[in-house]
Design an enzyme around this catalytic site. Sequence first.
Site, PDB file in Angstrom:
ATOM      1  CB  SER A 130      -0.946   0.004   1.203  1.00 32.75           C
ATOM      2  OG  SER A 130      -0.214  -0.090   2.414  1.00 32.75           O
ATOM      3  CG  HIS A 175      -0.299   4.398   3.607  1.00 35.11           C
ATOM      4  ND1 HIS A 175      -0.850   3.985   4.794  1.00 35.11           N
ATOM      5  CD2 HIS A 175       0.034   3.259   2.931  1.00 35.11           C
ATOM      6  CE1 HIS A 175      -0.861   2.652   4.845  1.00 35.11           C
ATOM      7  NE2 HIS A 175      -0.324   2.195   3.730  1.00 35.11           N
TER       8      HIS A 175
END
Length: 331
Positions: A50, A313
């Site tokens: 991811s 992220h």
Amino acid sequence: MTSSWTTGRAVRLWRLAAVVGVFAAAVTEGSAWAEPAPAPGRALVVLGDSYTANPPCDAVLVKCSDEHATGLRSCLHGPTSWPVQLSALMGLTAEDVENNSCSSATIDTGPVTSTGEQVAGRNGYTLSQEALAAAQDGAFGPRTRVVAIQLGFNDAWPRDAAITADAARVFTCVVDLVHGCDEDAVAQGRWPDLDSITGAAYAERIRKVVDYVRYYAPNARIELVGYPEVAPADAADWCFDLFGLVRWVQPRARAMVEFWNRLQLAEREAAGRLGIDFVDTQQATAGHGLCSAEPWFNGFLDPGINLAGLPFHPSPHGDVVVAATVYSHVA
């Protein structure tokens, strides 16, 4: 007497046979493995998780997969993710890029341990499966210029353990102000074994795929891409921004920080052991971790950074820096 050429060829064929065996095991039951026919290859092949795909989702309100697609095609990729930006920097068209990165992907950690223990939430693709799909698409060949790999965060350490730094475990450690996520979390079975994250272990886990890529894409640079800095190496805090208004601070997160430190060192050493290139994105993003004044990471539903982005992220700007860093190695 066996010639050096014959011996070298035998070793390469033995390694290739081992890799094919691994790929065959990665294919879903009932399908058959067929060695891919020679192909010209695609210029850029990306295999990752991811942090690589960086899909436009928050994993709570918005799913990170396309319900109308199957296999790796269902894995969403953010429009500003570093592979997308890298392909632009390389001047490539979409037809010359194979991006098989996917949320929850691992090097080789599956949902069942060798003792038969079923571990919930571990259903991501593995490095072998991502590489197999690329091979079946004809992505590996003499025209392949770059093969970039970014994996390891979602894996079990040691290899066959039931404990991973999965999203649920990270979130639990972040919000638990009673127990926190200090290094005693390892002994308590709440966090992966930090001492098992070594360069030797990492290298062995990716070696067969690296050998496969070398064989079928002999002109490609293999780039092992590290993760950006989430916190300074000596930090104890872990931060989580909510809605761009509130910052939650976990002051006892030493195990989480050290996990990233060990992973960085393991990747660097593994690249050296395998004779491939290591891209240090941690150095390029230093000073912009989760607790910094200017984080290059998504918060949760933060309209000021990236409303539809996975927490922890890279933000769009973080991915700009990562893409530029990778490009500096392959330009």
